[in-house]
Design an enzyme around this catalytic site. Structure first.
Site, short mmCIF file in Angstrom:
data_model
loop_
_atom_site.label_atom_id
_atom_site.label_comp_id
_atom_site.label_asym_id
_atom_site.label_seq_id
_atom_site.Cartn_x
_atom_site.Cartn_y
_atom_site.Cartn_z
N GLU A 35 0.84 -1.21 0.00
CA GLU A 35 0.00 0.00 0.00
C GLU A 35 0.87 1.25 0.00
O GLU A 35 1.96 1.27 0.58
CB GLU A 35 -0.92 0.01 1.23
CG GLU A 35 -2.15 -0.85 1.04
CD GLU A 35 -3.17 -0.66 2.16
OE1 GLU A 35 -2.99 0.24 3.00
OE2 GLU A 35 -4.15 -1.44 2.18
N HIS A 125 -6.29 12.67 -25.07
CA HIS A 125 -6.74 11.85 -26.20
C HIS A 125 -7.95 12.48 -26.87
O HIS A 125 -8.03 12.54 -28.08
CB HIS A 125 -7.03 10.43 -25.72
CG HIS A 125 -7.40 9.53 -26.84
ND1 HIS A 125 -6.56 9.29 -27.90
CD2 HIS A 125 -8.53 8.84 -27.08
CE1 HIS A 125 -7.15 8.47 -28.74
NE2 HIS A 125 -8.35 8.18 -28.27
N ASP A 164 -5.20 8.16 -38.33
CA ASP A 164 -6.61 7.78 -38.23
C ASP A 164 -7.46 9.05 -38.29
O ASP A 164 -6.93 10.16 -38.20
CB ASP A 164 -6.91 6.94 -36.98
CG ASP A 164 -6.45 7.60 -35.69
OD1 ASP A 164 -6.45 8.84 -35.63
OD2 ASP A 164 -6.08 6.88 -34.75
N LYS A 187 -8.03 3.86 -40.59
CA LYS A 187 -7.58 2.78 -39.70
C LYS A 187 -8.78 2.11 -39.05
O LYS A 187 -9.73 2.77 -38.68
CB LYS A 187 -6.67 3.38 -38.61
CG LYS A 187 -6.14 2.38 -37.62
CD LYS A 187 -5.23 3.04 -36.60
CE LYS A 187 -5.99 3.52 -35.38
NZ LYS A 187 -5.13 4.10 -34.35
N ARG A 189 -9.92 -0.77 -35.95
CA ARG A 189 -9.44 -1.53 -34.79
C ARG A 189 -10.35 -2.73 -34.58
O ARG A 189 -11.39 -2.61 -33.93
CB ARG A 189 -9.48 -0.65 -33.53
CG ARG A 189 -8.26 0.20 -33.36
CD ARG A 189 -7.91 0.38 -31.89
NE ARG A 189 -6.86 1.37 -31.72
CZ ARG A 189 -5.57 1.10 -31.84
NH1 ARG A 189 -5.18 -0.11 -32.14
NH2 ARG A 189 -4.69 2.05 -31.65
N ASP A 213 0.56 11.75 -34.25
CA ASP A 213 -0.48 11.16 -33.40
C ASP A 213 -0.37 11.76 -32.00
O ASP A 213 0.66 12.34 -31.66
CB ASP A 213 -0.30 9.63 -33.36
CG ASP A 213 -1.64 8.91 -33.28
OD1 ASP A 213 -2.64 9.54 -32.90
OD2 ASP A 213 -1.67 7.71 -33.58
N THR A 218 1.16 0.68 -28.67
CA THR A 218 1.89 -0.51 -29.13
C THR A 218 2.78 -0.18 -30.33
O THR A 218 3.62 -0.98 -30.72
CB THR A 218 0.92 -1.62 -29.56
OG1 THR A 218 0.16 -1.13 -30.69
CG2 THR A 218 -0.03 -2.00 -28.45
N THR A 221 -0.11 1.31 -34.98
CA THR A 221 -0.68 2.33 -35.87
C THR A 221 0.43 2.95 -36.72
O THR A 221 0.31 3.05 -37.95
CB THR A 221 -1.38 3.42 -35.03
OG1 THR A 221 -2.42 2.81 -34.28
CG2 THR A 221 -1.93 4.53 -35.89
#
Ligand code: R5P
Length: 304
Positions: A35, A125, A164, A187, A189, A213, A218, A221
């Site tokens: 913790e 985002h 995208d 693109k 997904r 982007d 990962t 893209t």
């Protein structure tokens, strides 16, 4: 007074160095069972306090932020600003399938409940997540620093590729500022963390391409876009993104991709990058924003 969790101490220190202040004394520890414990080691009663912590995985980073906010509130800080250079859990921002969570709203609720009076973040985002908060929210852009770097490169026949539809708006803004053209990739997904590139809309043959982007997770893209662009005759491919989320294996994947340079920022720290990566610091923008929030001055000029 600026205090930092342990997620990105190097950027917190660079930001404090820009501000000409020492980072606030706080102990972030762990009990034997794992913790998190937080103790602010200086009097903050009545002070304007900034808690610096990007919230990339693991969720420990988010938990540290919440506990630090709670500690600041209980220590009678006059105002507490959560400084979150990378705002994690933002990609799940709507119910796009049955029985899924909206994590962006969940973490917005948690940050407010923990005691944040205002929030400072960068290249979210989706900017409309601001509306998930009922506290003042400043949203910075890495663009001024990224654009300066790209301009200095002096690439000719430049075309920005938005990988995208979601990044097309950002791509258009960059293309306008750089006097470049814009291409957009279609693109899909099929499932999380898998990207399939269907088409590139726009002429990329013989062009220097900059794929733009908000984040690299990962790297799929970017790799898919780079391979498709080279197949369509792009002369050289570069990539640029604000947040280097980098799931395991991403650095190697990008290193082997037909991309000349990957430009990212230091909102998320990495020690194992290869020569292909250029890291630009956000310390000046974050530091200047913190200074202006503290002095109750406008932040608008940081957005251009
Ligand atoms: C998606 O909408 C984002 O803007 C990025 O394109 C995405 O998160 C990148 O993910 P990955 O690197 O896993 O392909």
């Amino acid at each position: 007074m600026v205090f930092s969790g342990s997620a990105n101490m190097p950027l917190a220190k660079r930001t404090c160095s820009y501000l000409g202040i020492e980072i606030g004394a706080a102990e972030i520890g762990r009990f034997m069972d794992g913790e998190i414990s937080v103790k602010i080691n200086t009097n903050i009663r009545g002070h304007d306090v900034f808690i610096f912590q990007p919230t990339f995985a693991p969720a420990e980073n988010m938990m540290e932020l919440l506990i630090m906010l709670d500690a600041a509130r209980r220590a009678s800080a006059r105002r507490t600003t959560a400084v979150i250079p990378y705002f994690g859990y933002a990609r799940q921002d709507r119910k796009d399938q049955p029985r899924v969570a909206i994590t962006a709203k969940l973490v917005a609720n948690m940050i407010s409940a923990a005691g944040a009076d205002r929030l400072l973040t960068m290249d979210m985002h989706s900017p409309q997540i601001q509306g998930f908060f009922d506290i003042p929210f400043d949203h910075l852009f890495a663009a001024p620093v990224l654009l300066e770097h790209v301009k200095a490169r002096g690439w000719r026949d430049l075309c920005i590729l938005a990988p995208d539809i979601g990044s097309a708006k950002l791509g258009r803004a960059f293309a306008k500022r750089l006097g470049a053209d814009l291409a957009v990739a279609d693109k899909r997904r099929p499932r999380p963390d898998v990207a399939e590139l269907m088409h590139i809309i726009g002429d990329v043959e013989g062009r220097t391409l900059l794929i733009l982007d908000d984040m690299i997770s990962t790297g799929t893209t970017l790799c898919e876009a780079a391979v498709a662009a080279r197949r369509l005759g792009a002369r050289a491919v570069y990539a640029c993104a604000t947040h280097a989320v980098f799931a395991p294996g991403t650095i190697e994947r990008l290193d082997q991709a037909p991309i000349e340079e990957v430009i990212v920022t230091d909102t998320i720290p990495h020690n194992d990058l290869t020569e292909k990566f250029t890291v630009l610091s956000m310390a000046t923008i974050l530091g200047e924003a913190i200074r202006r929030i503290h002095e109750e001055r406008s932040l608008s000029s940081l957005f251009v």
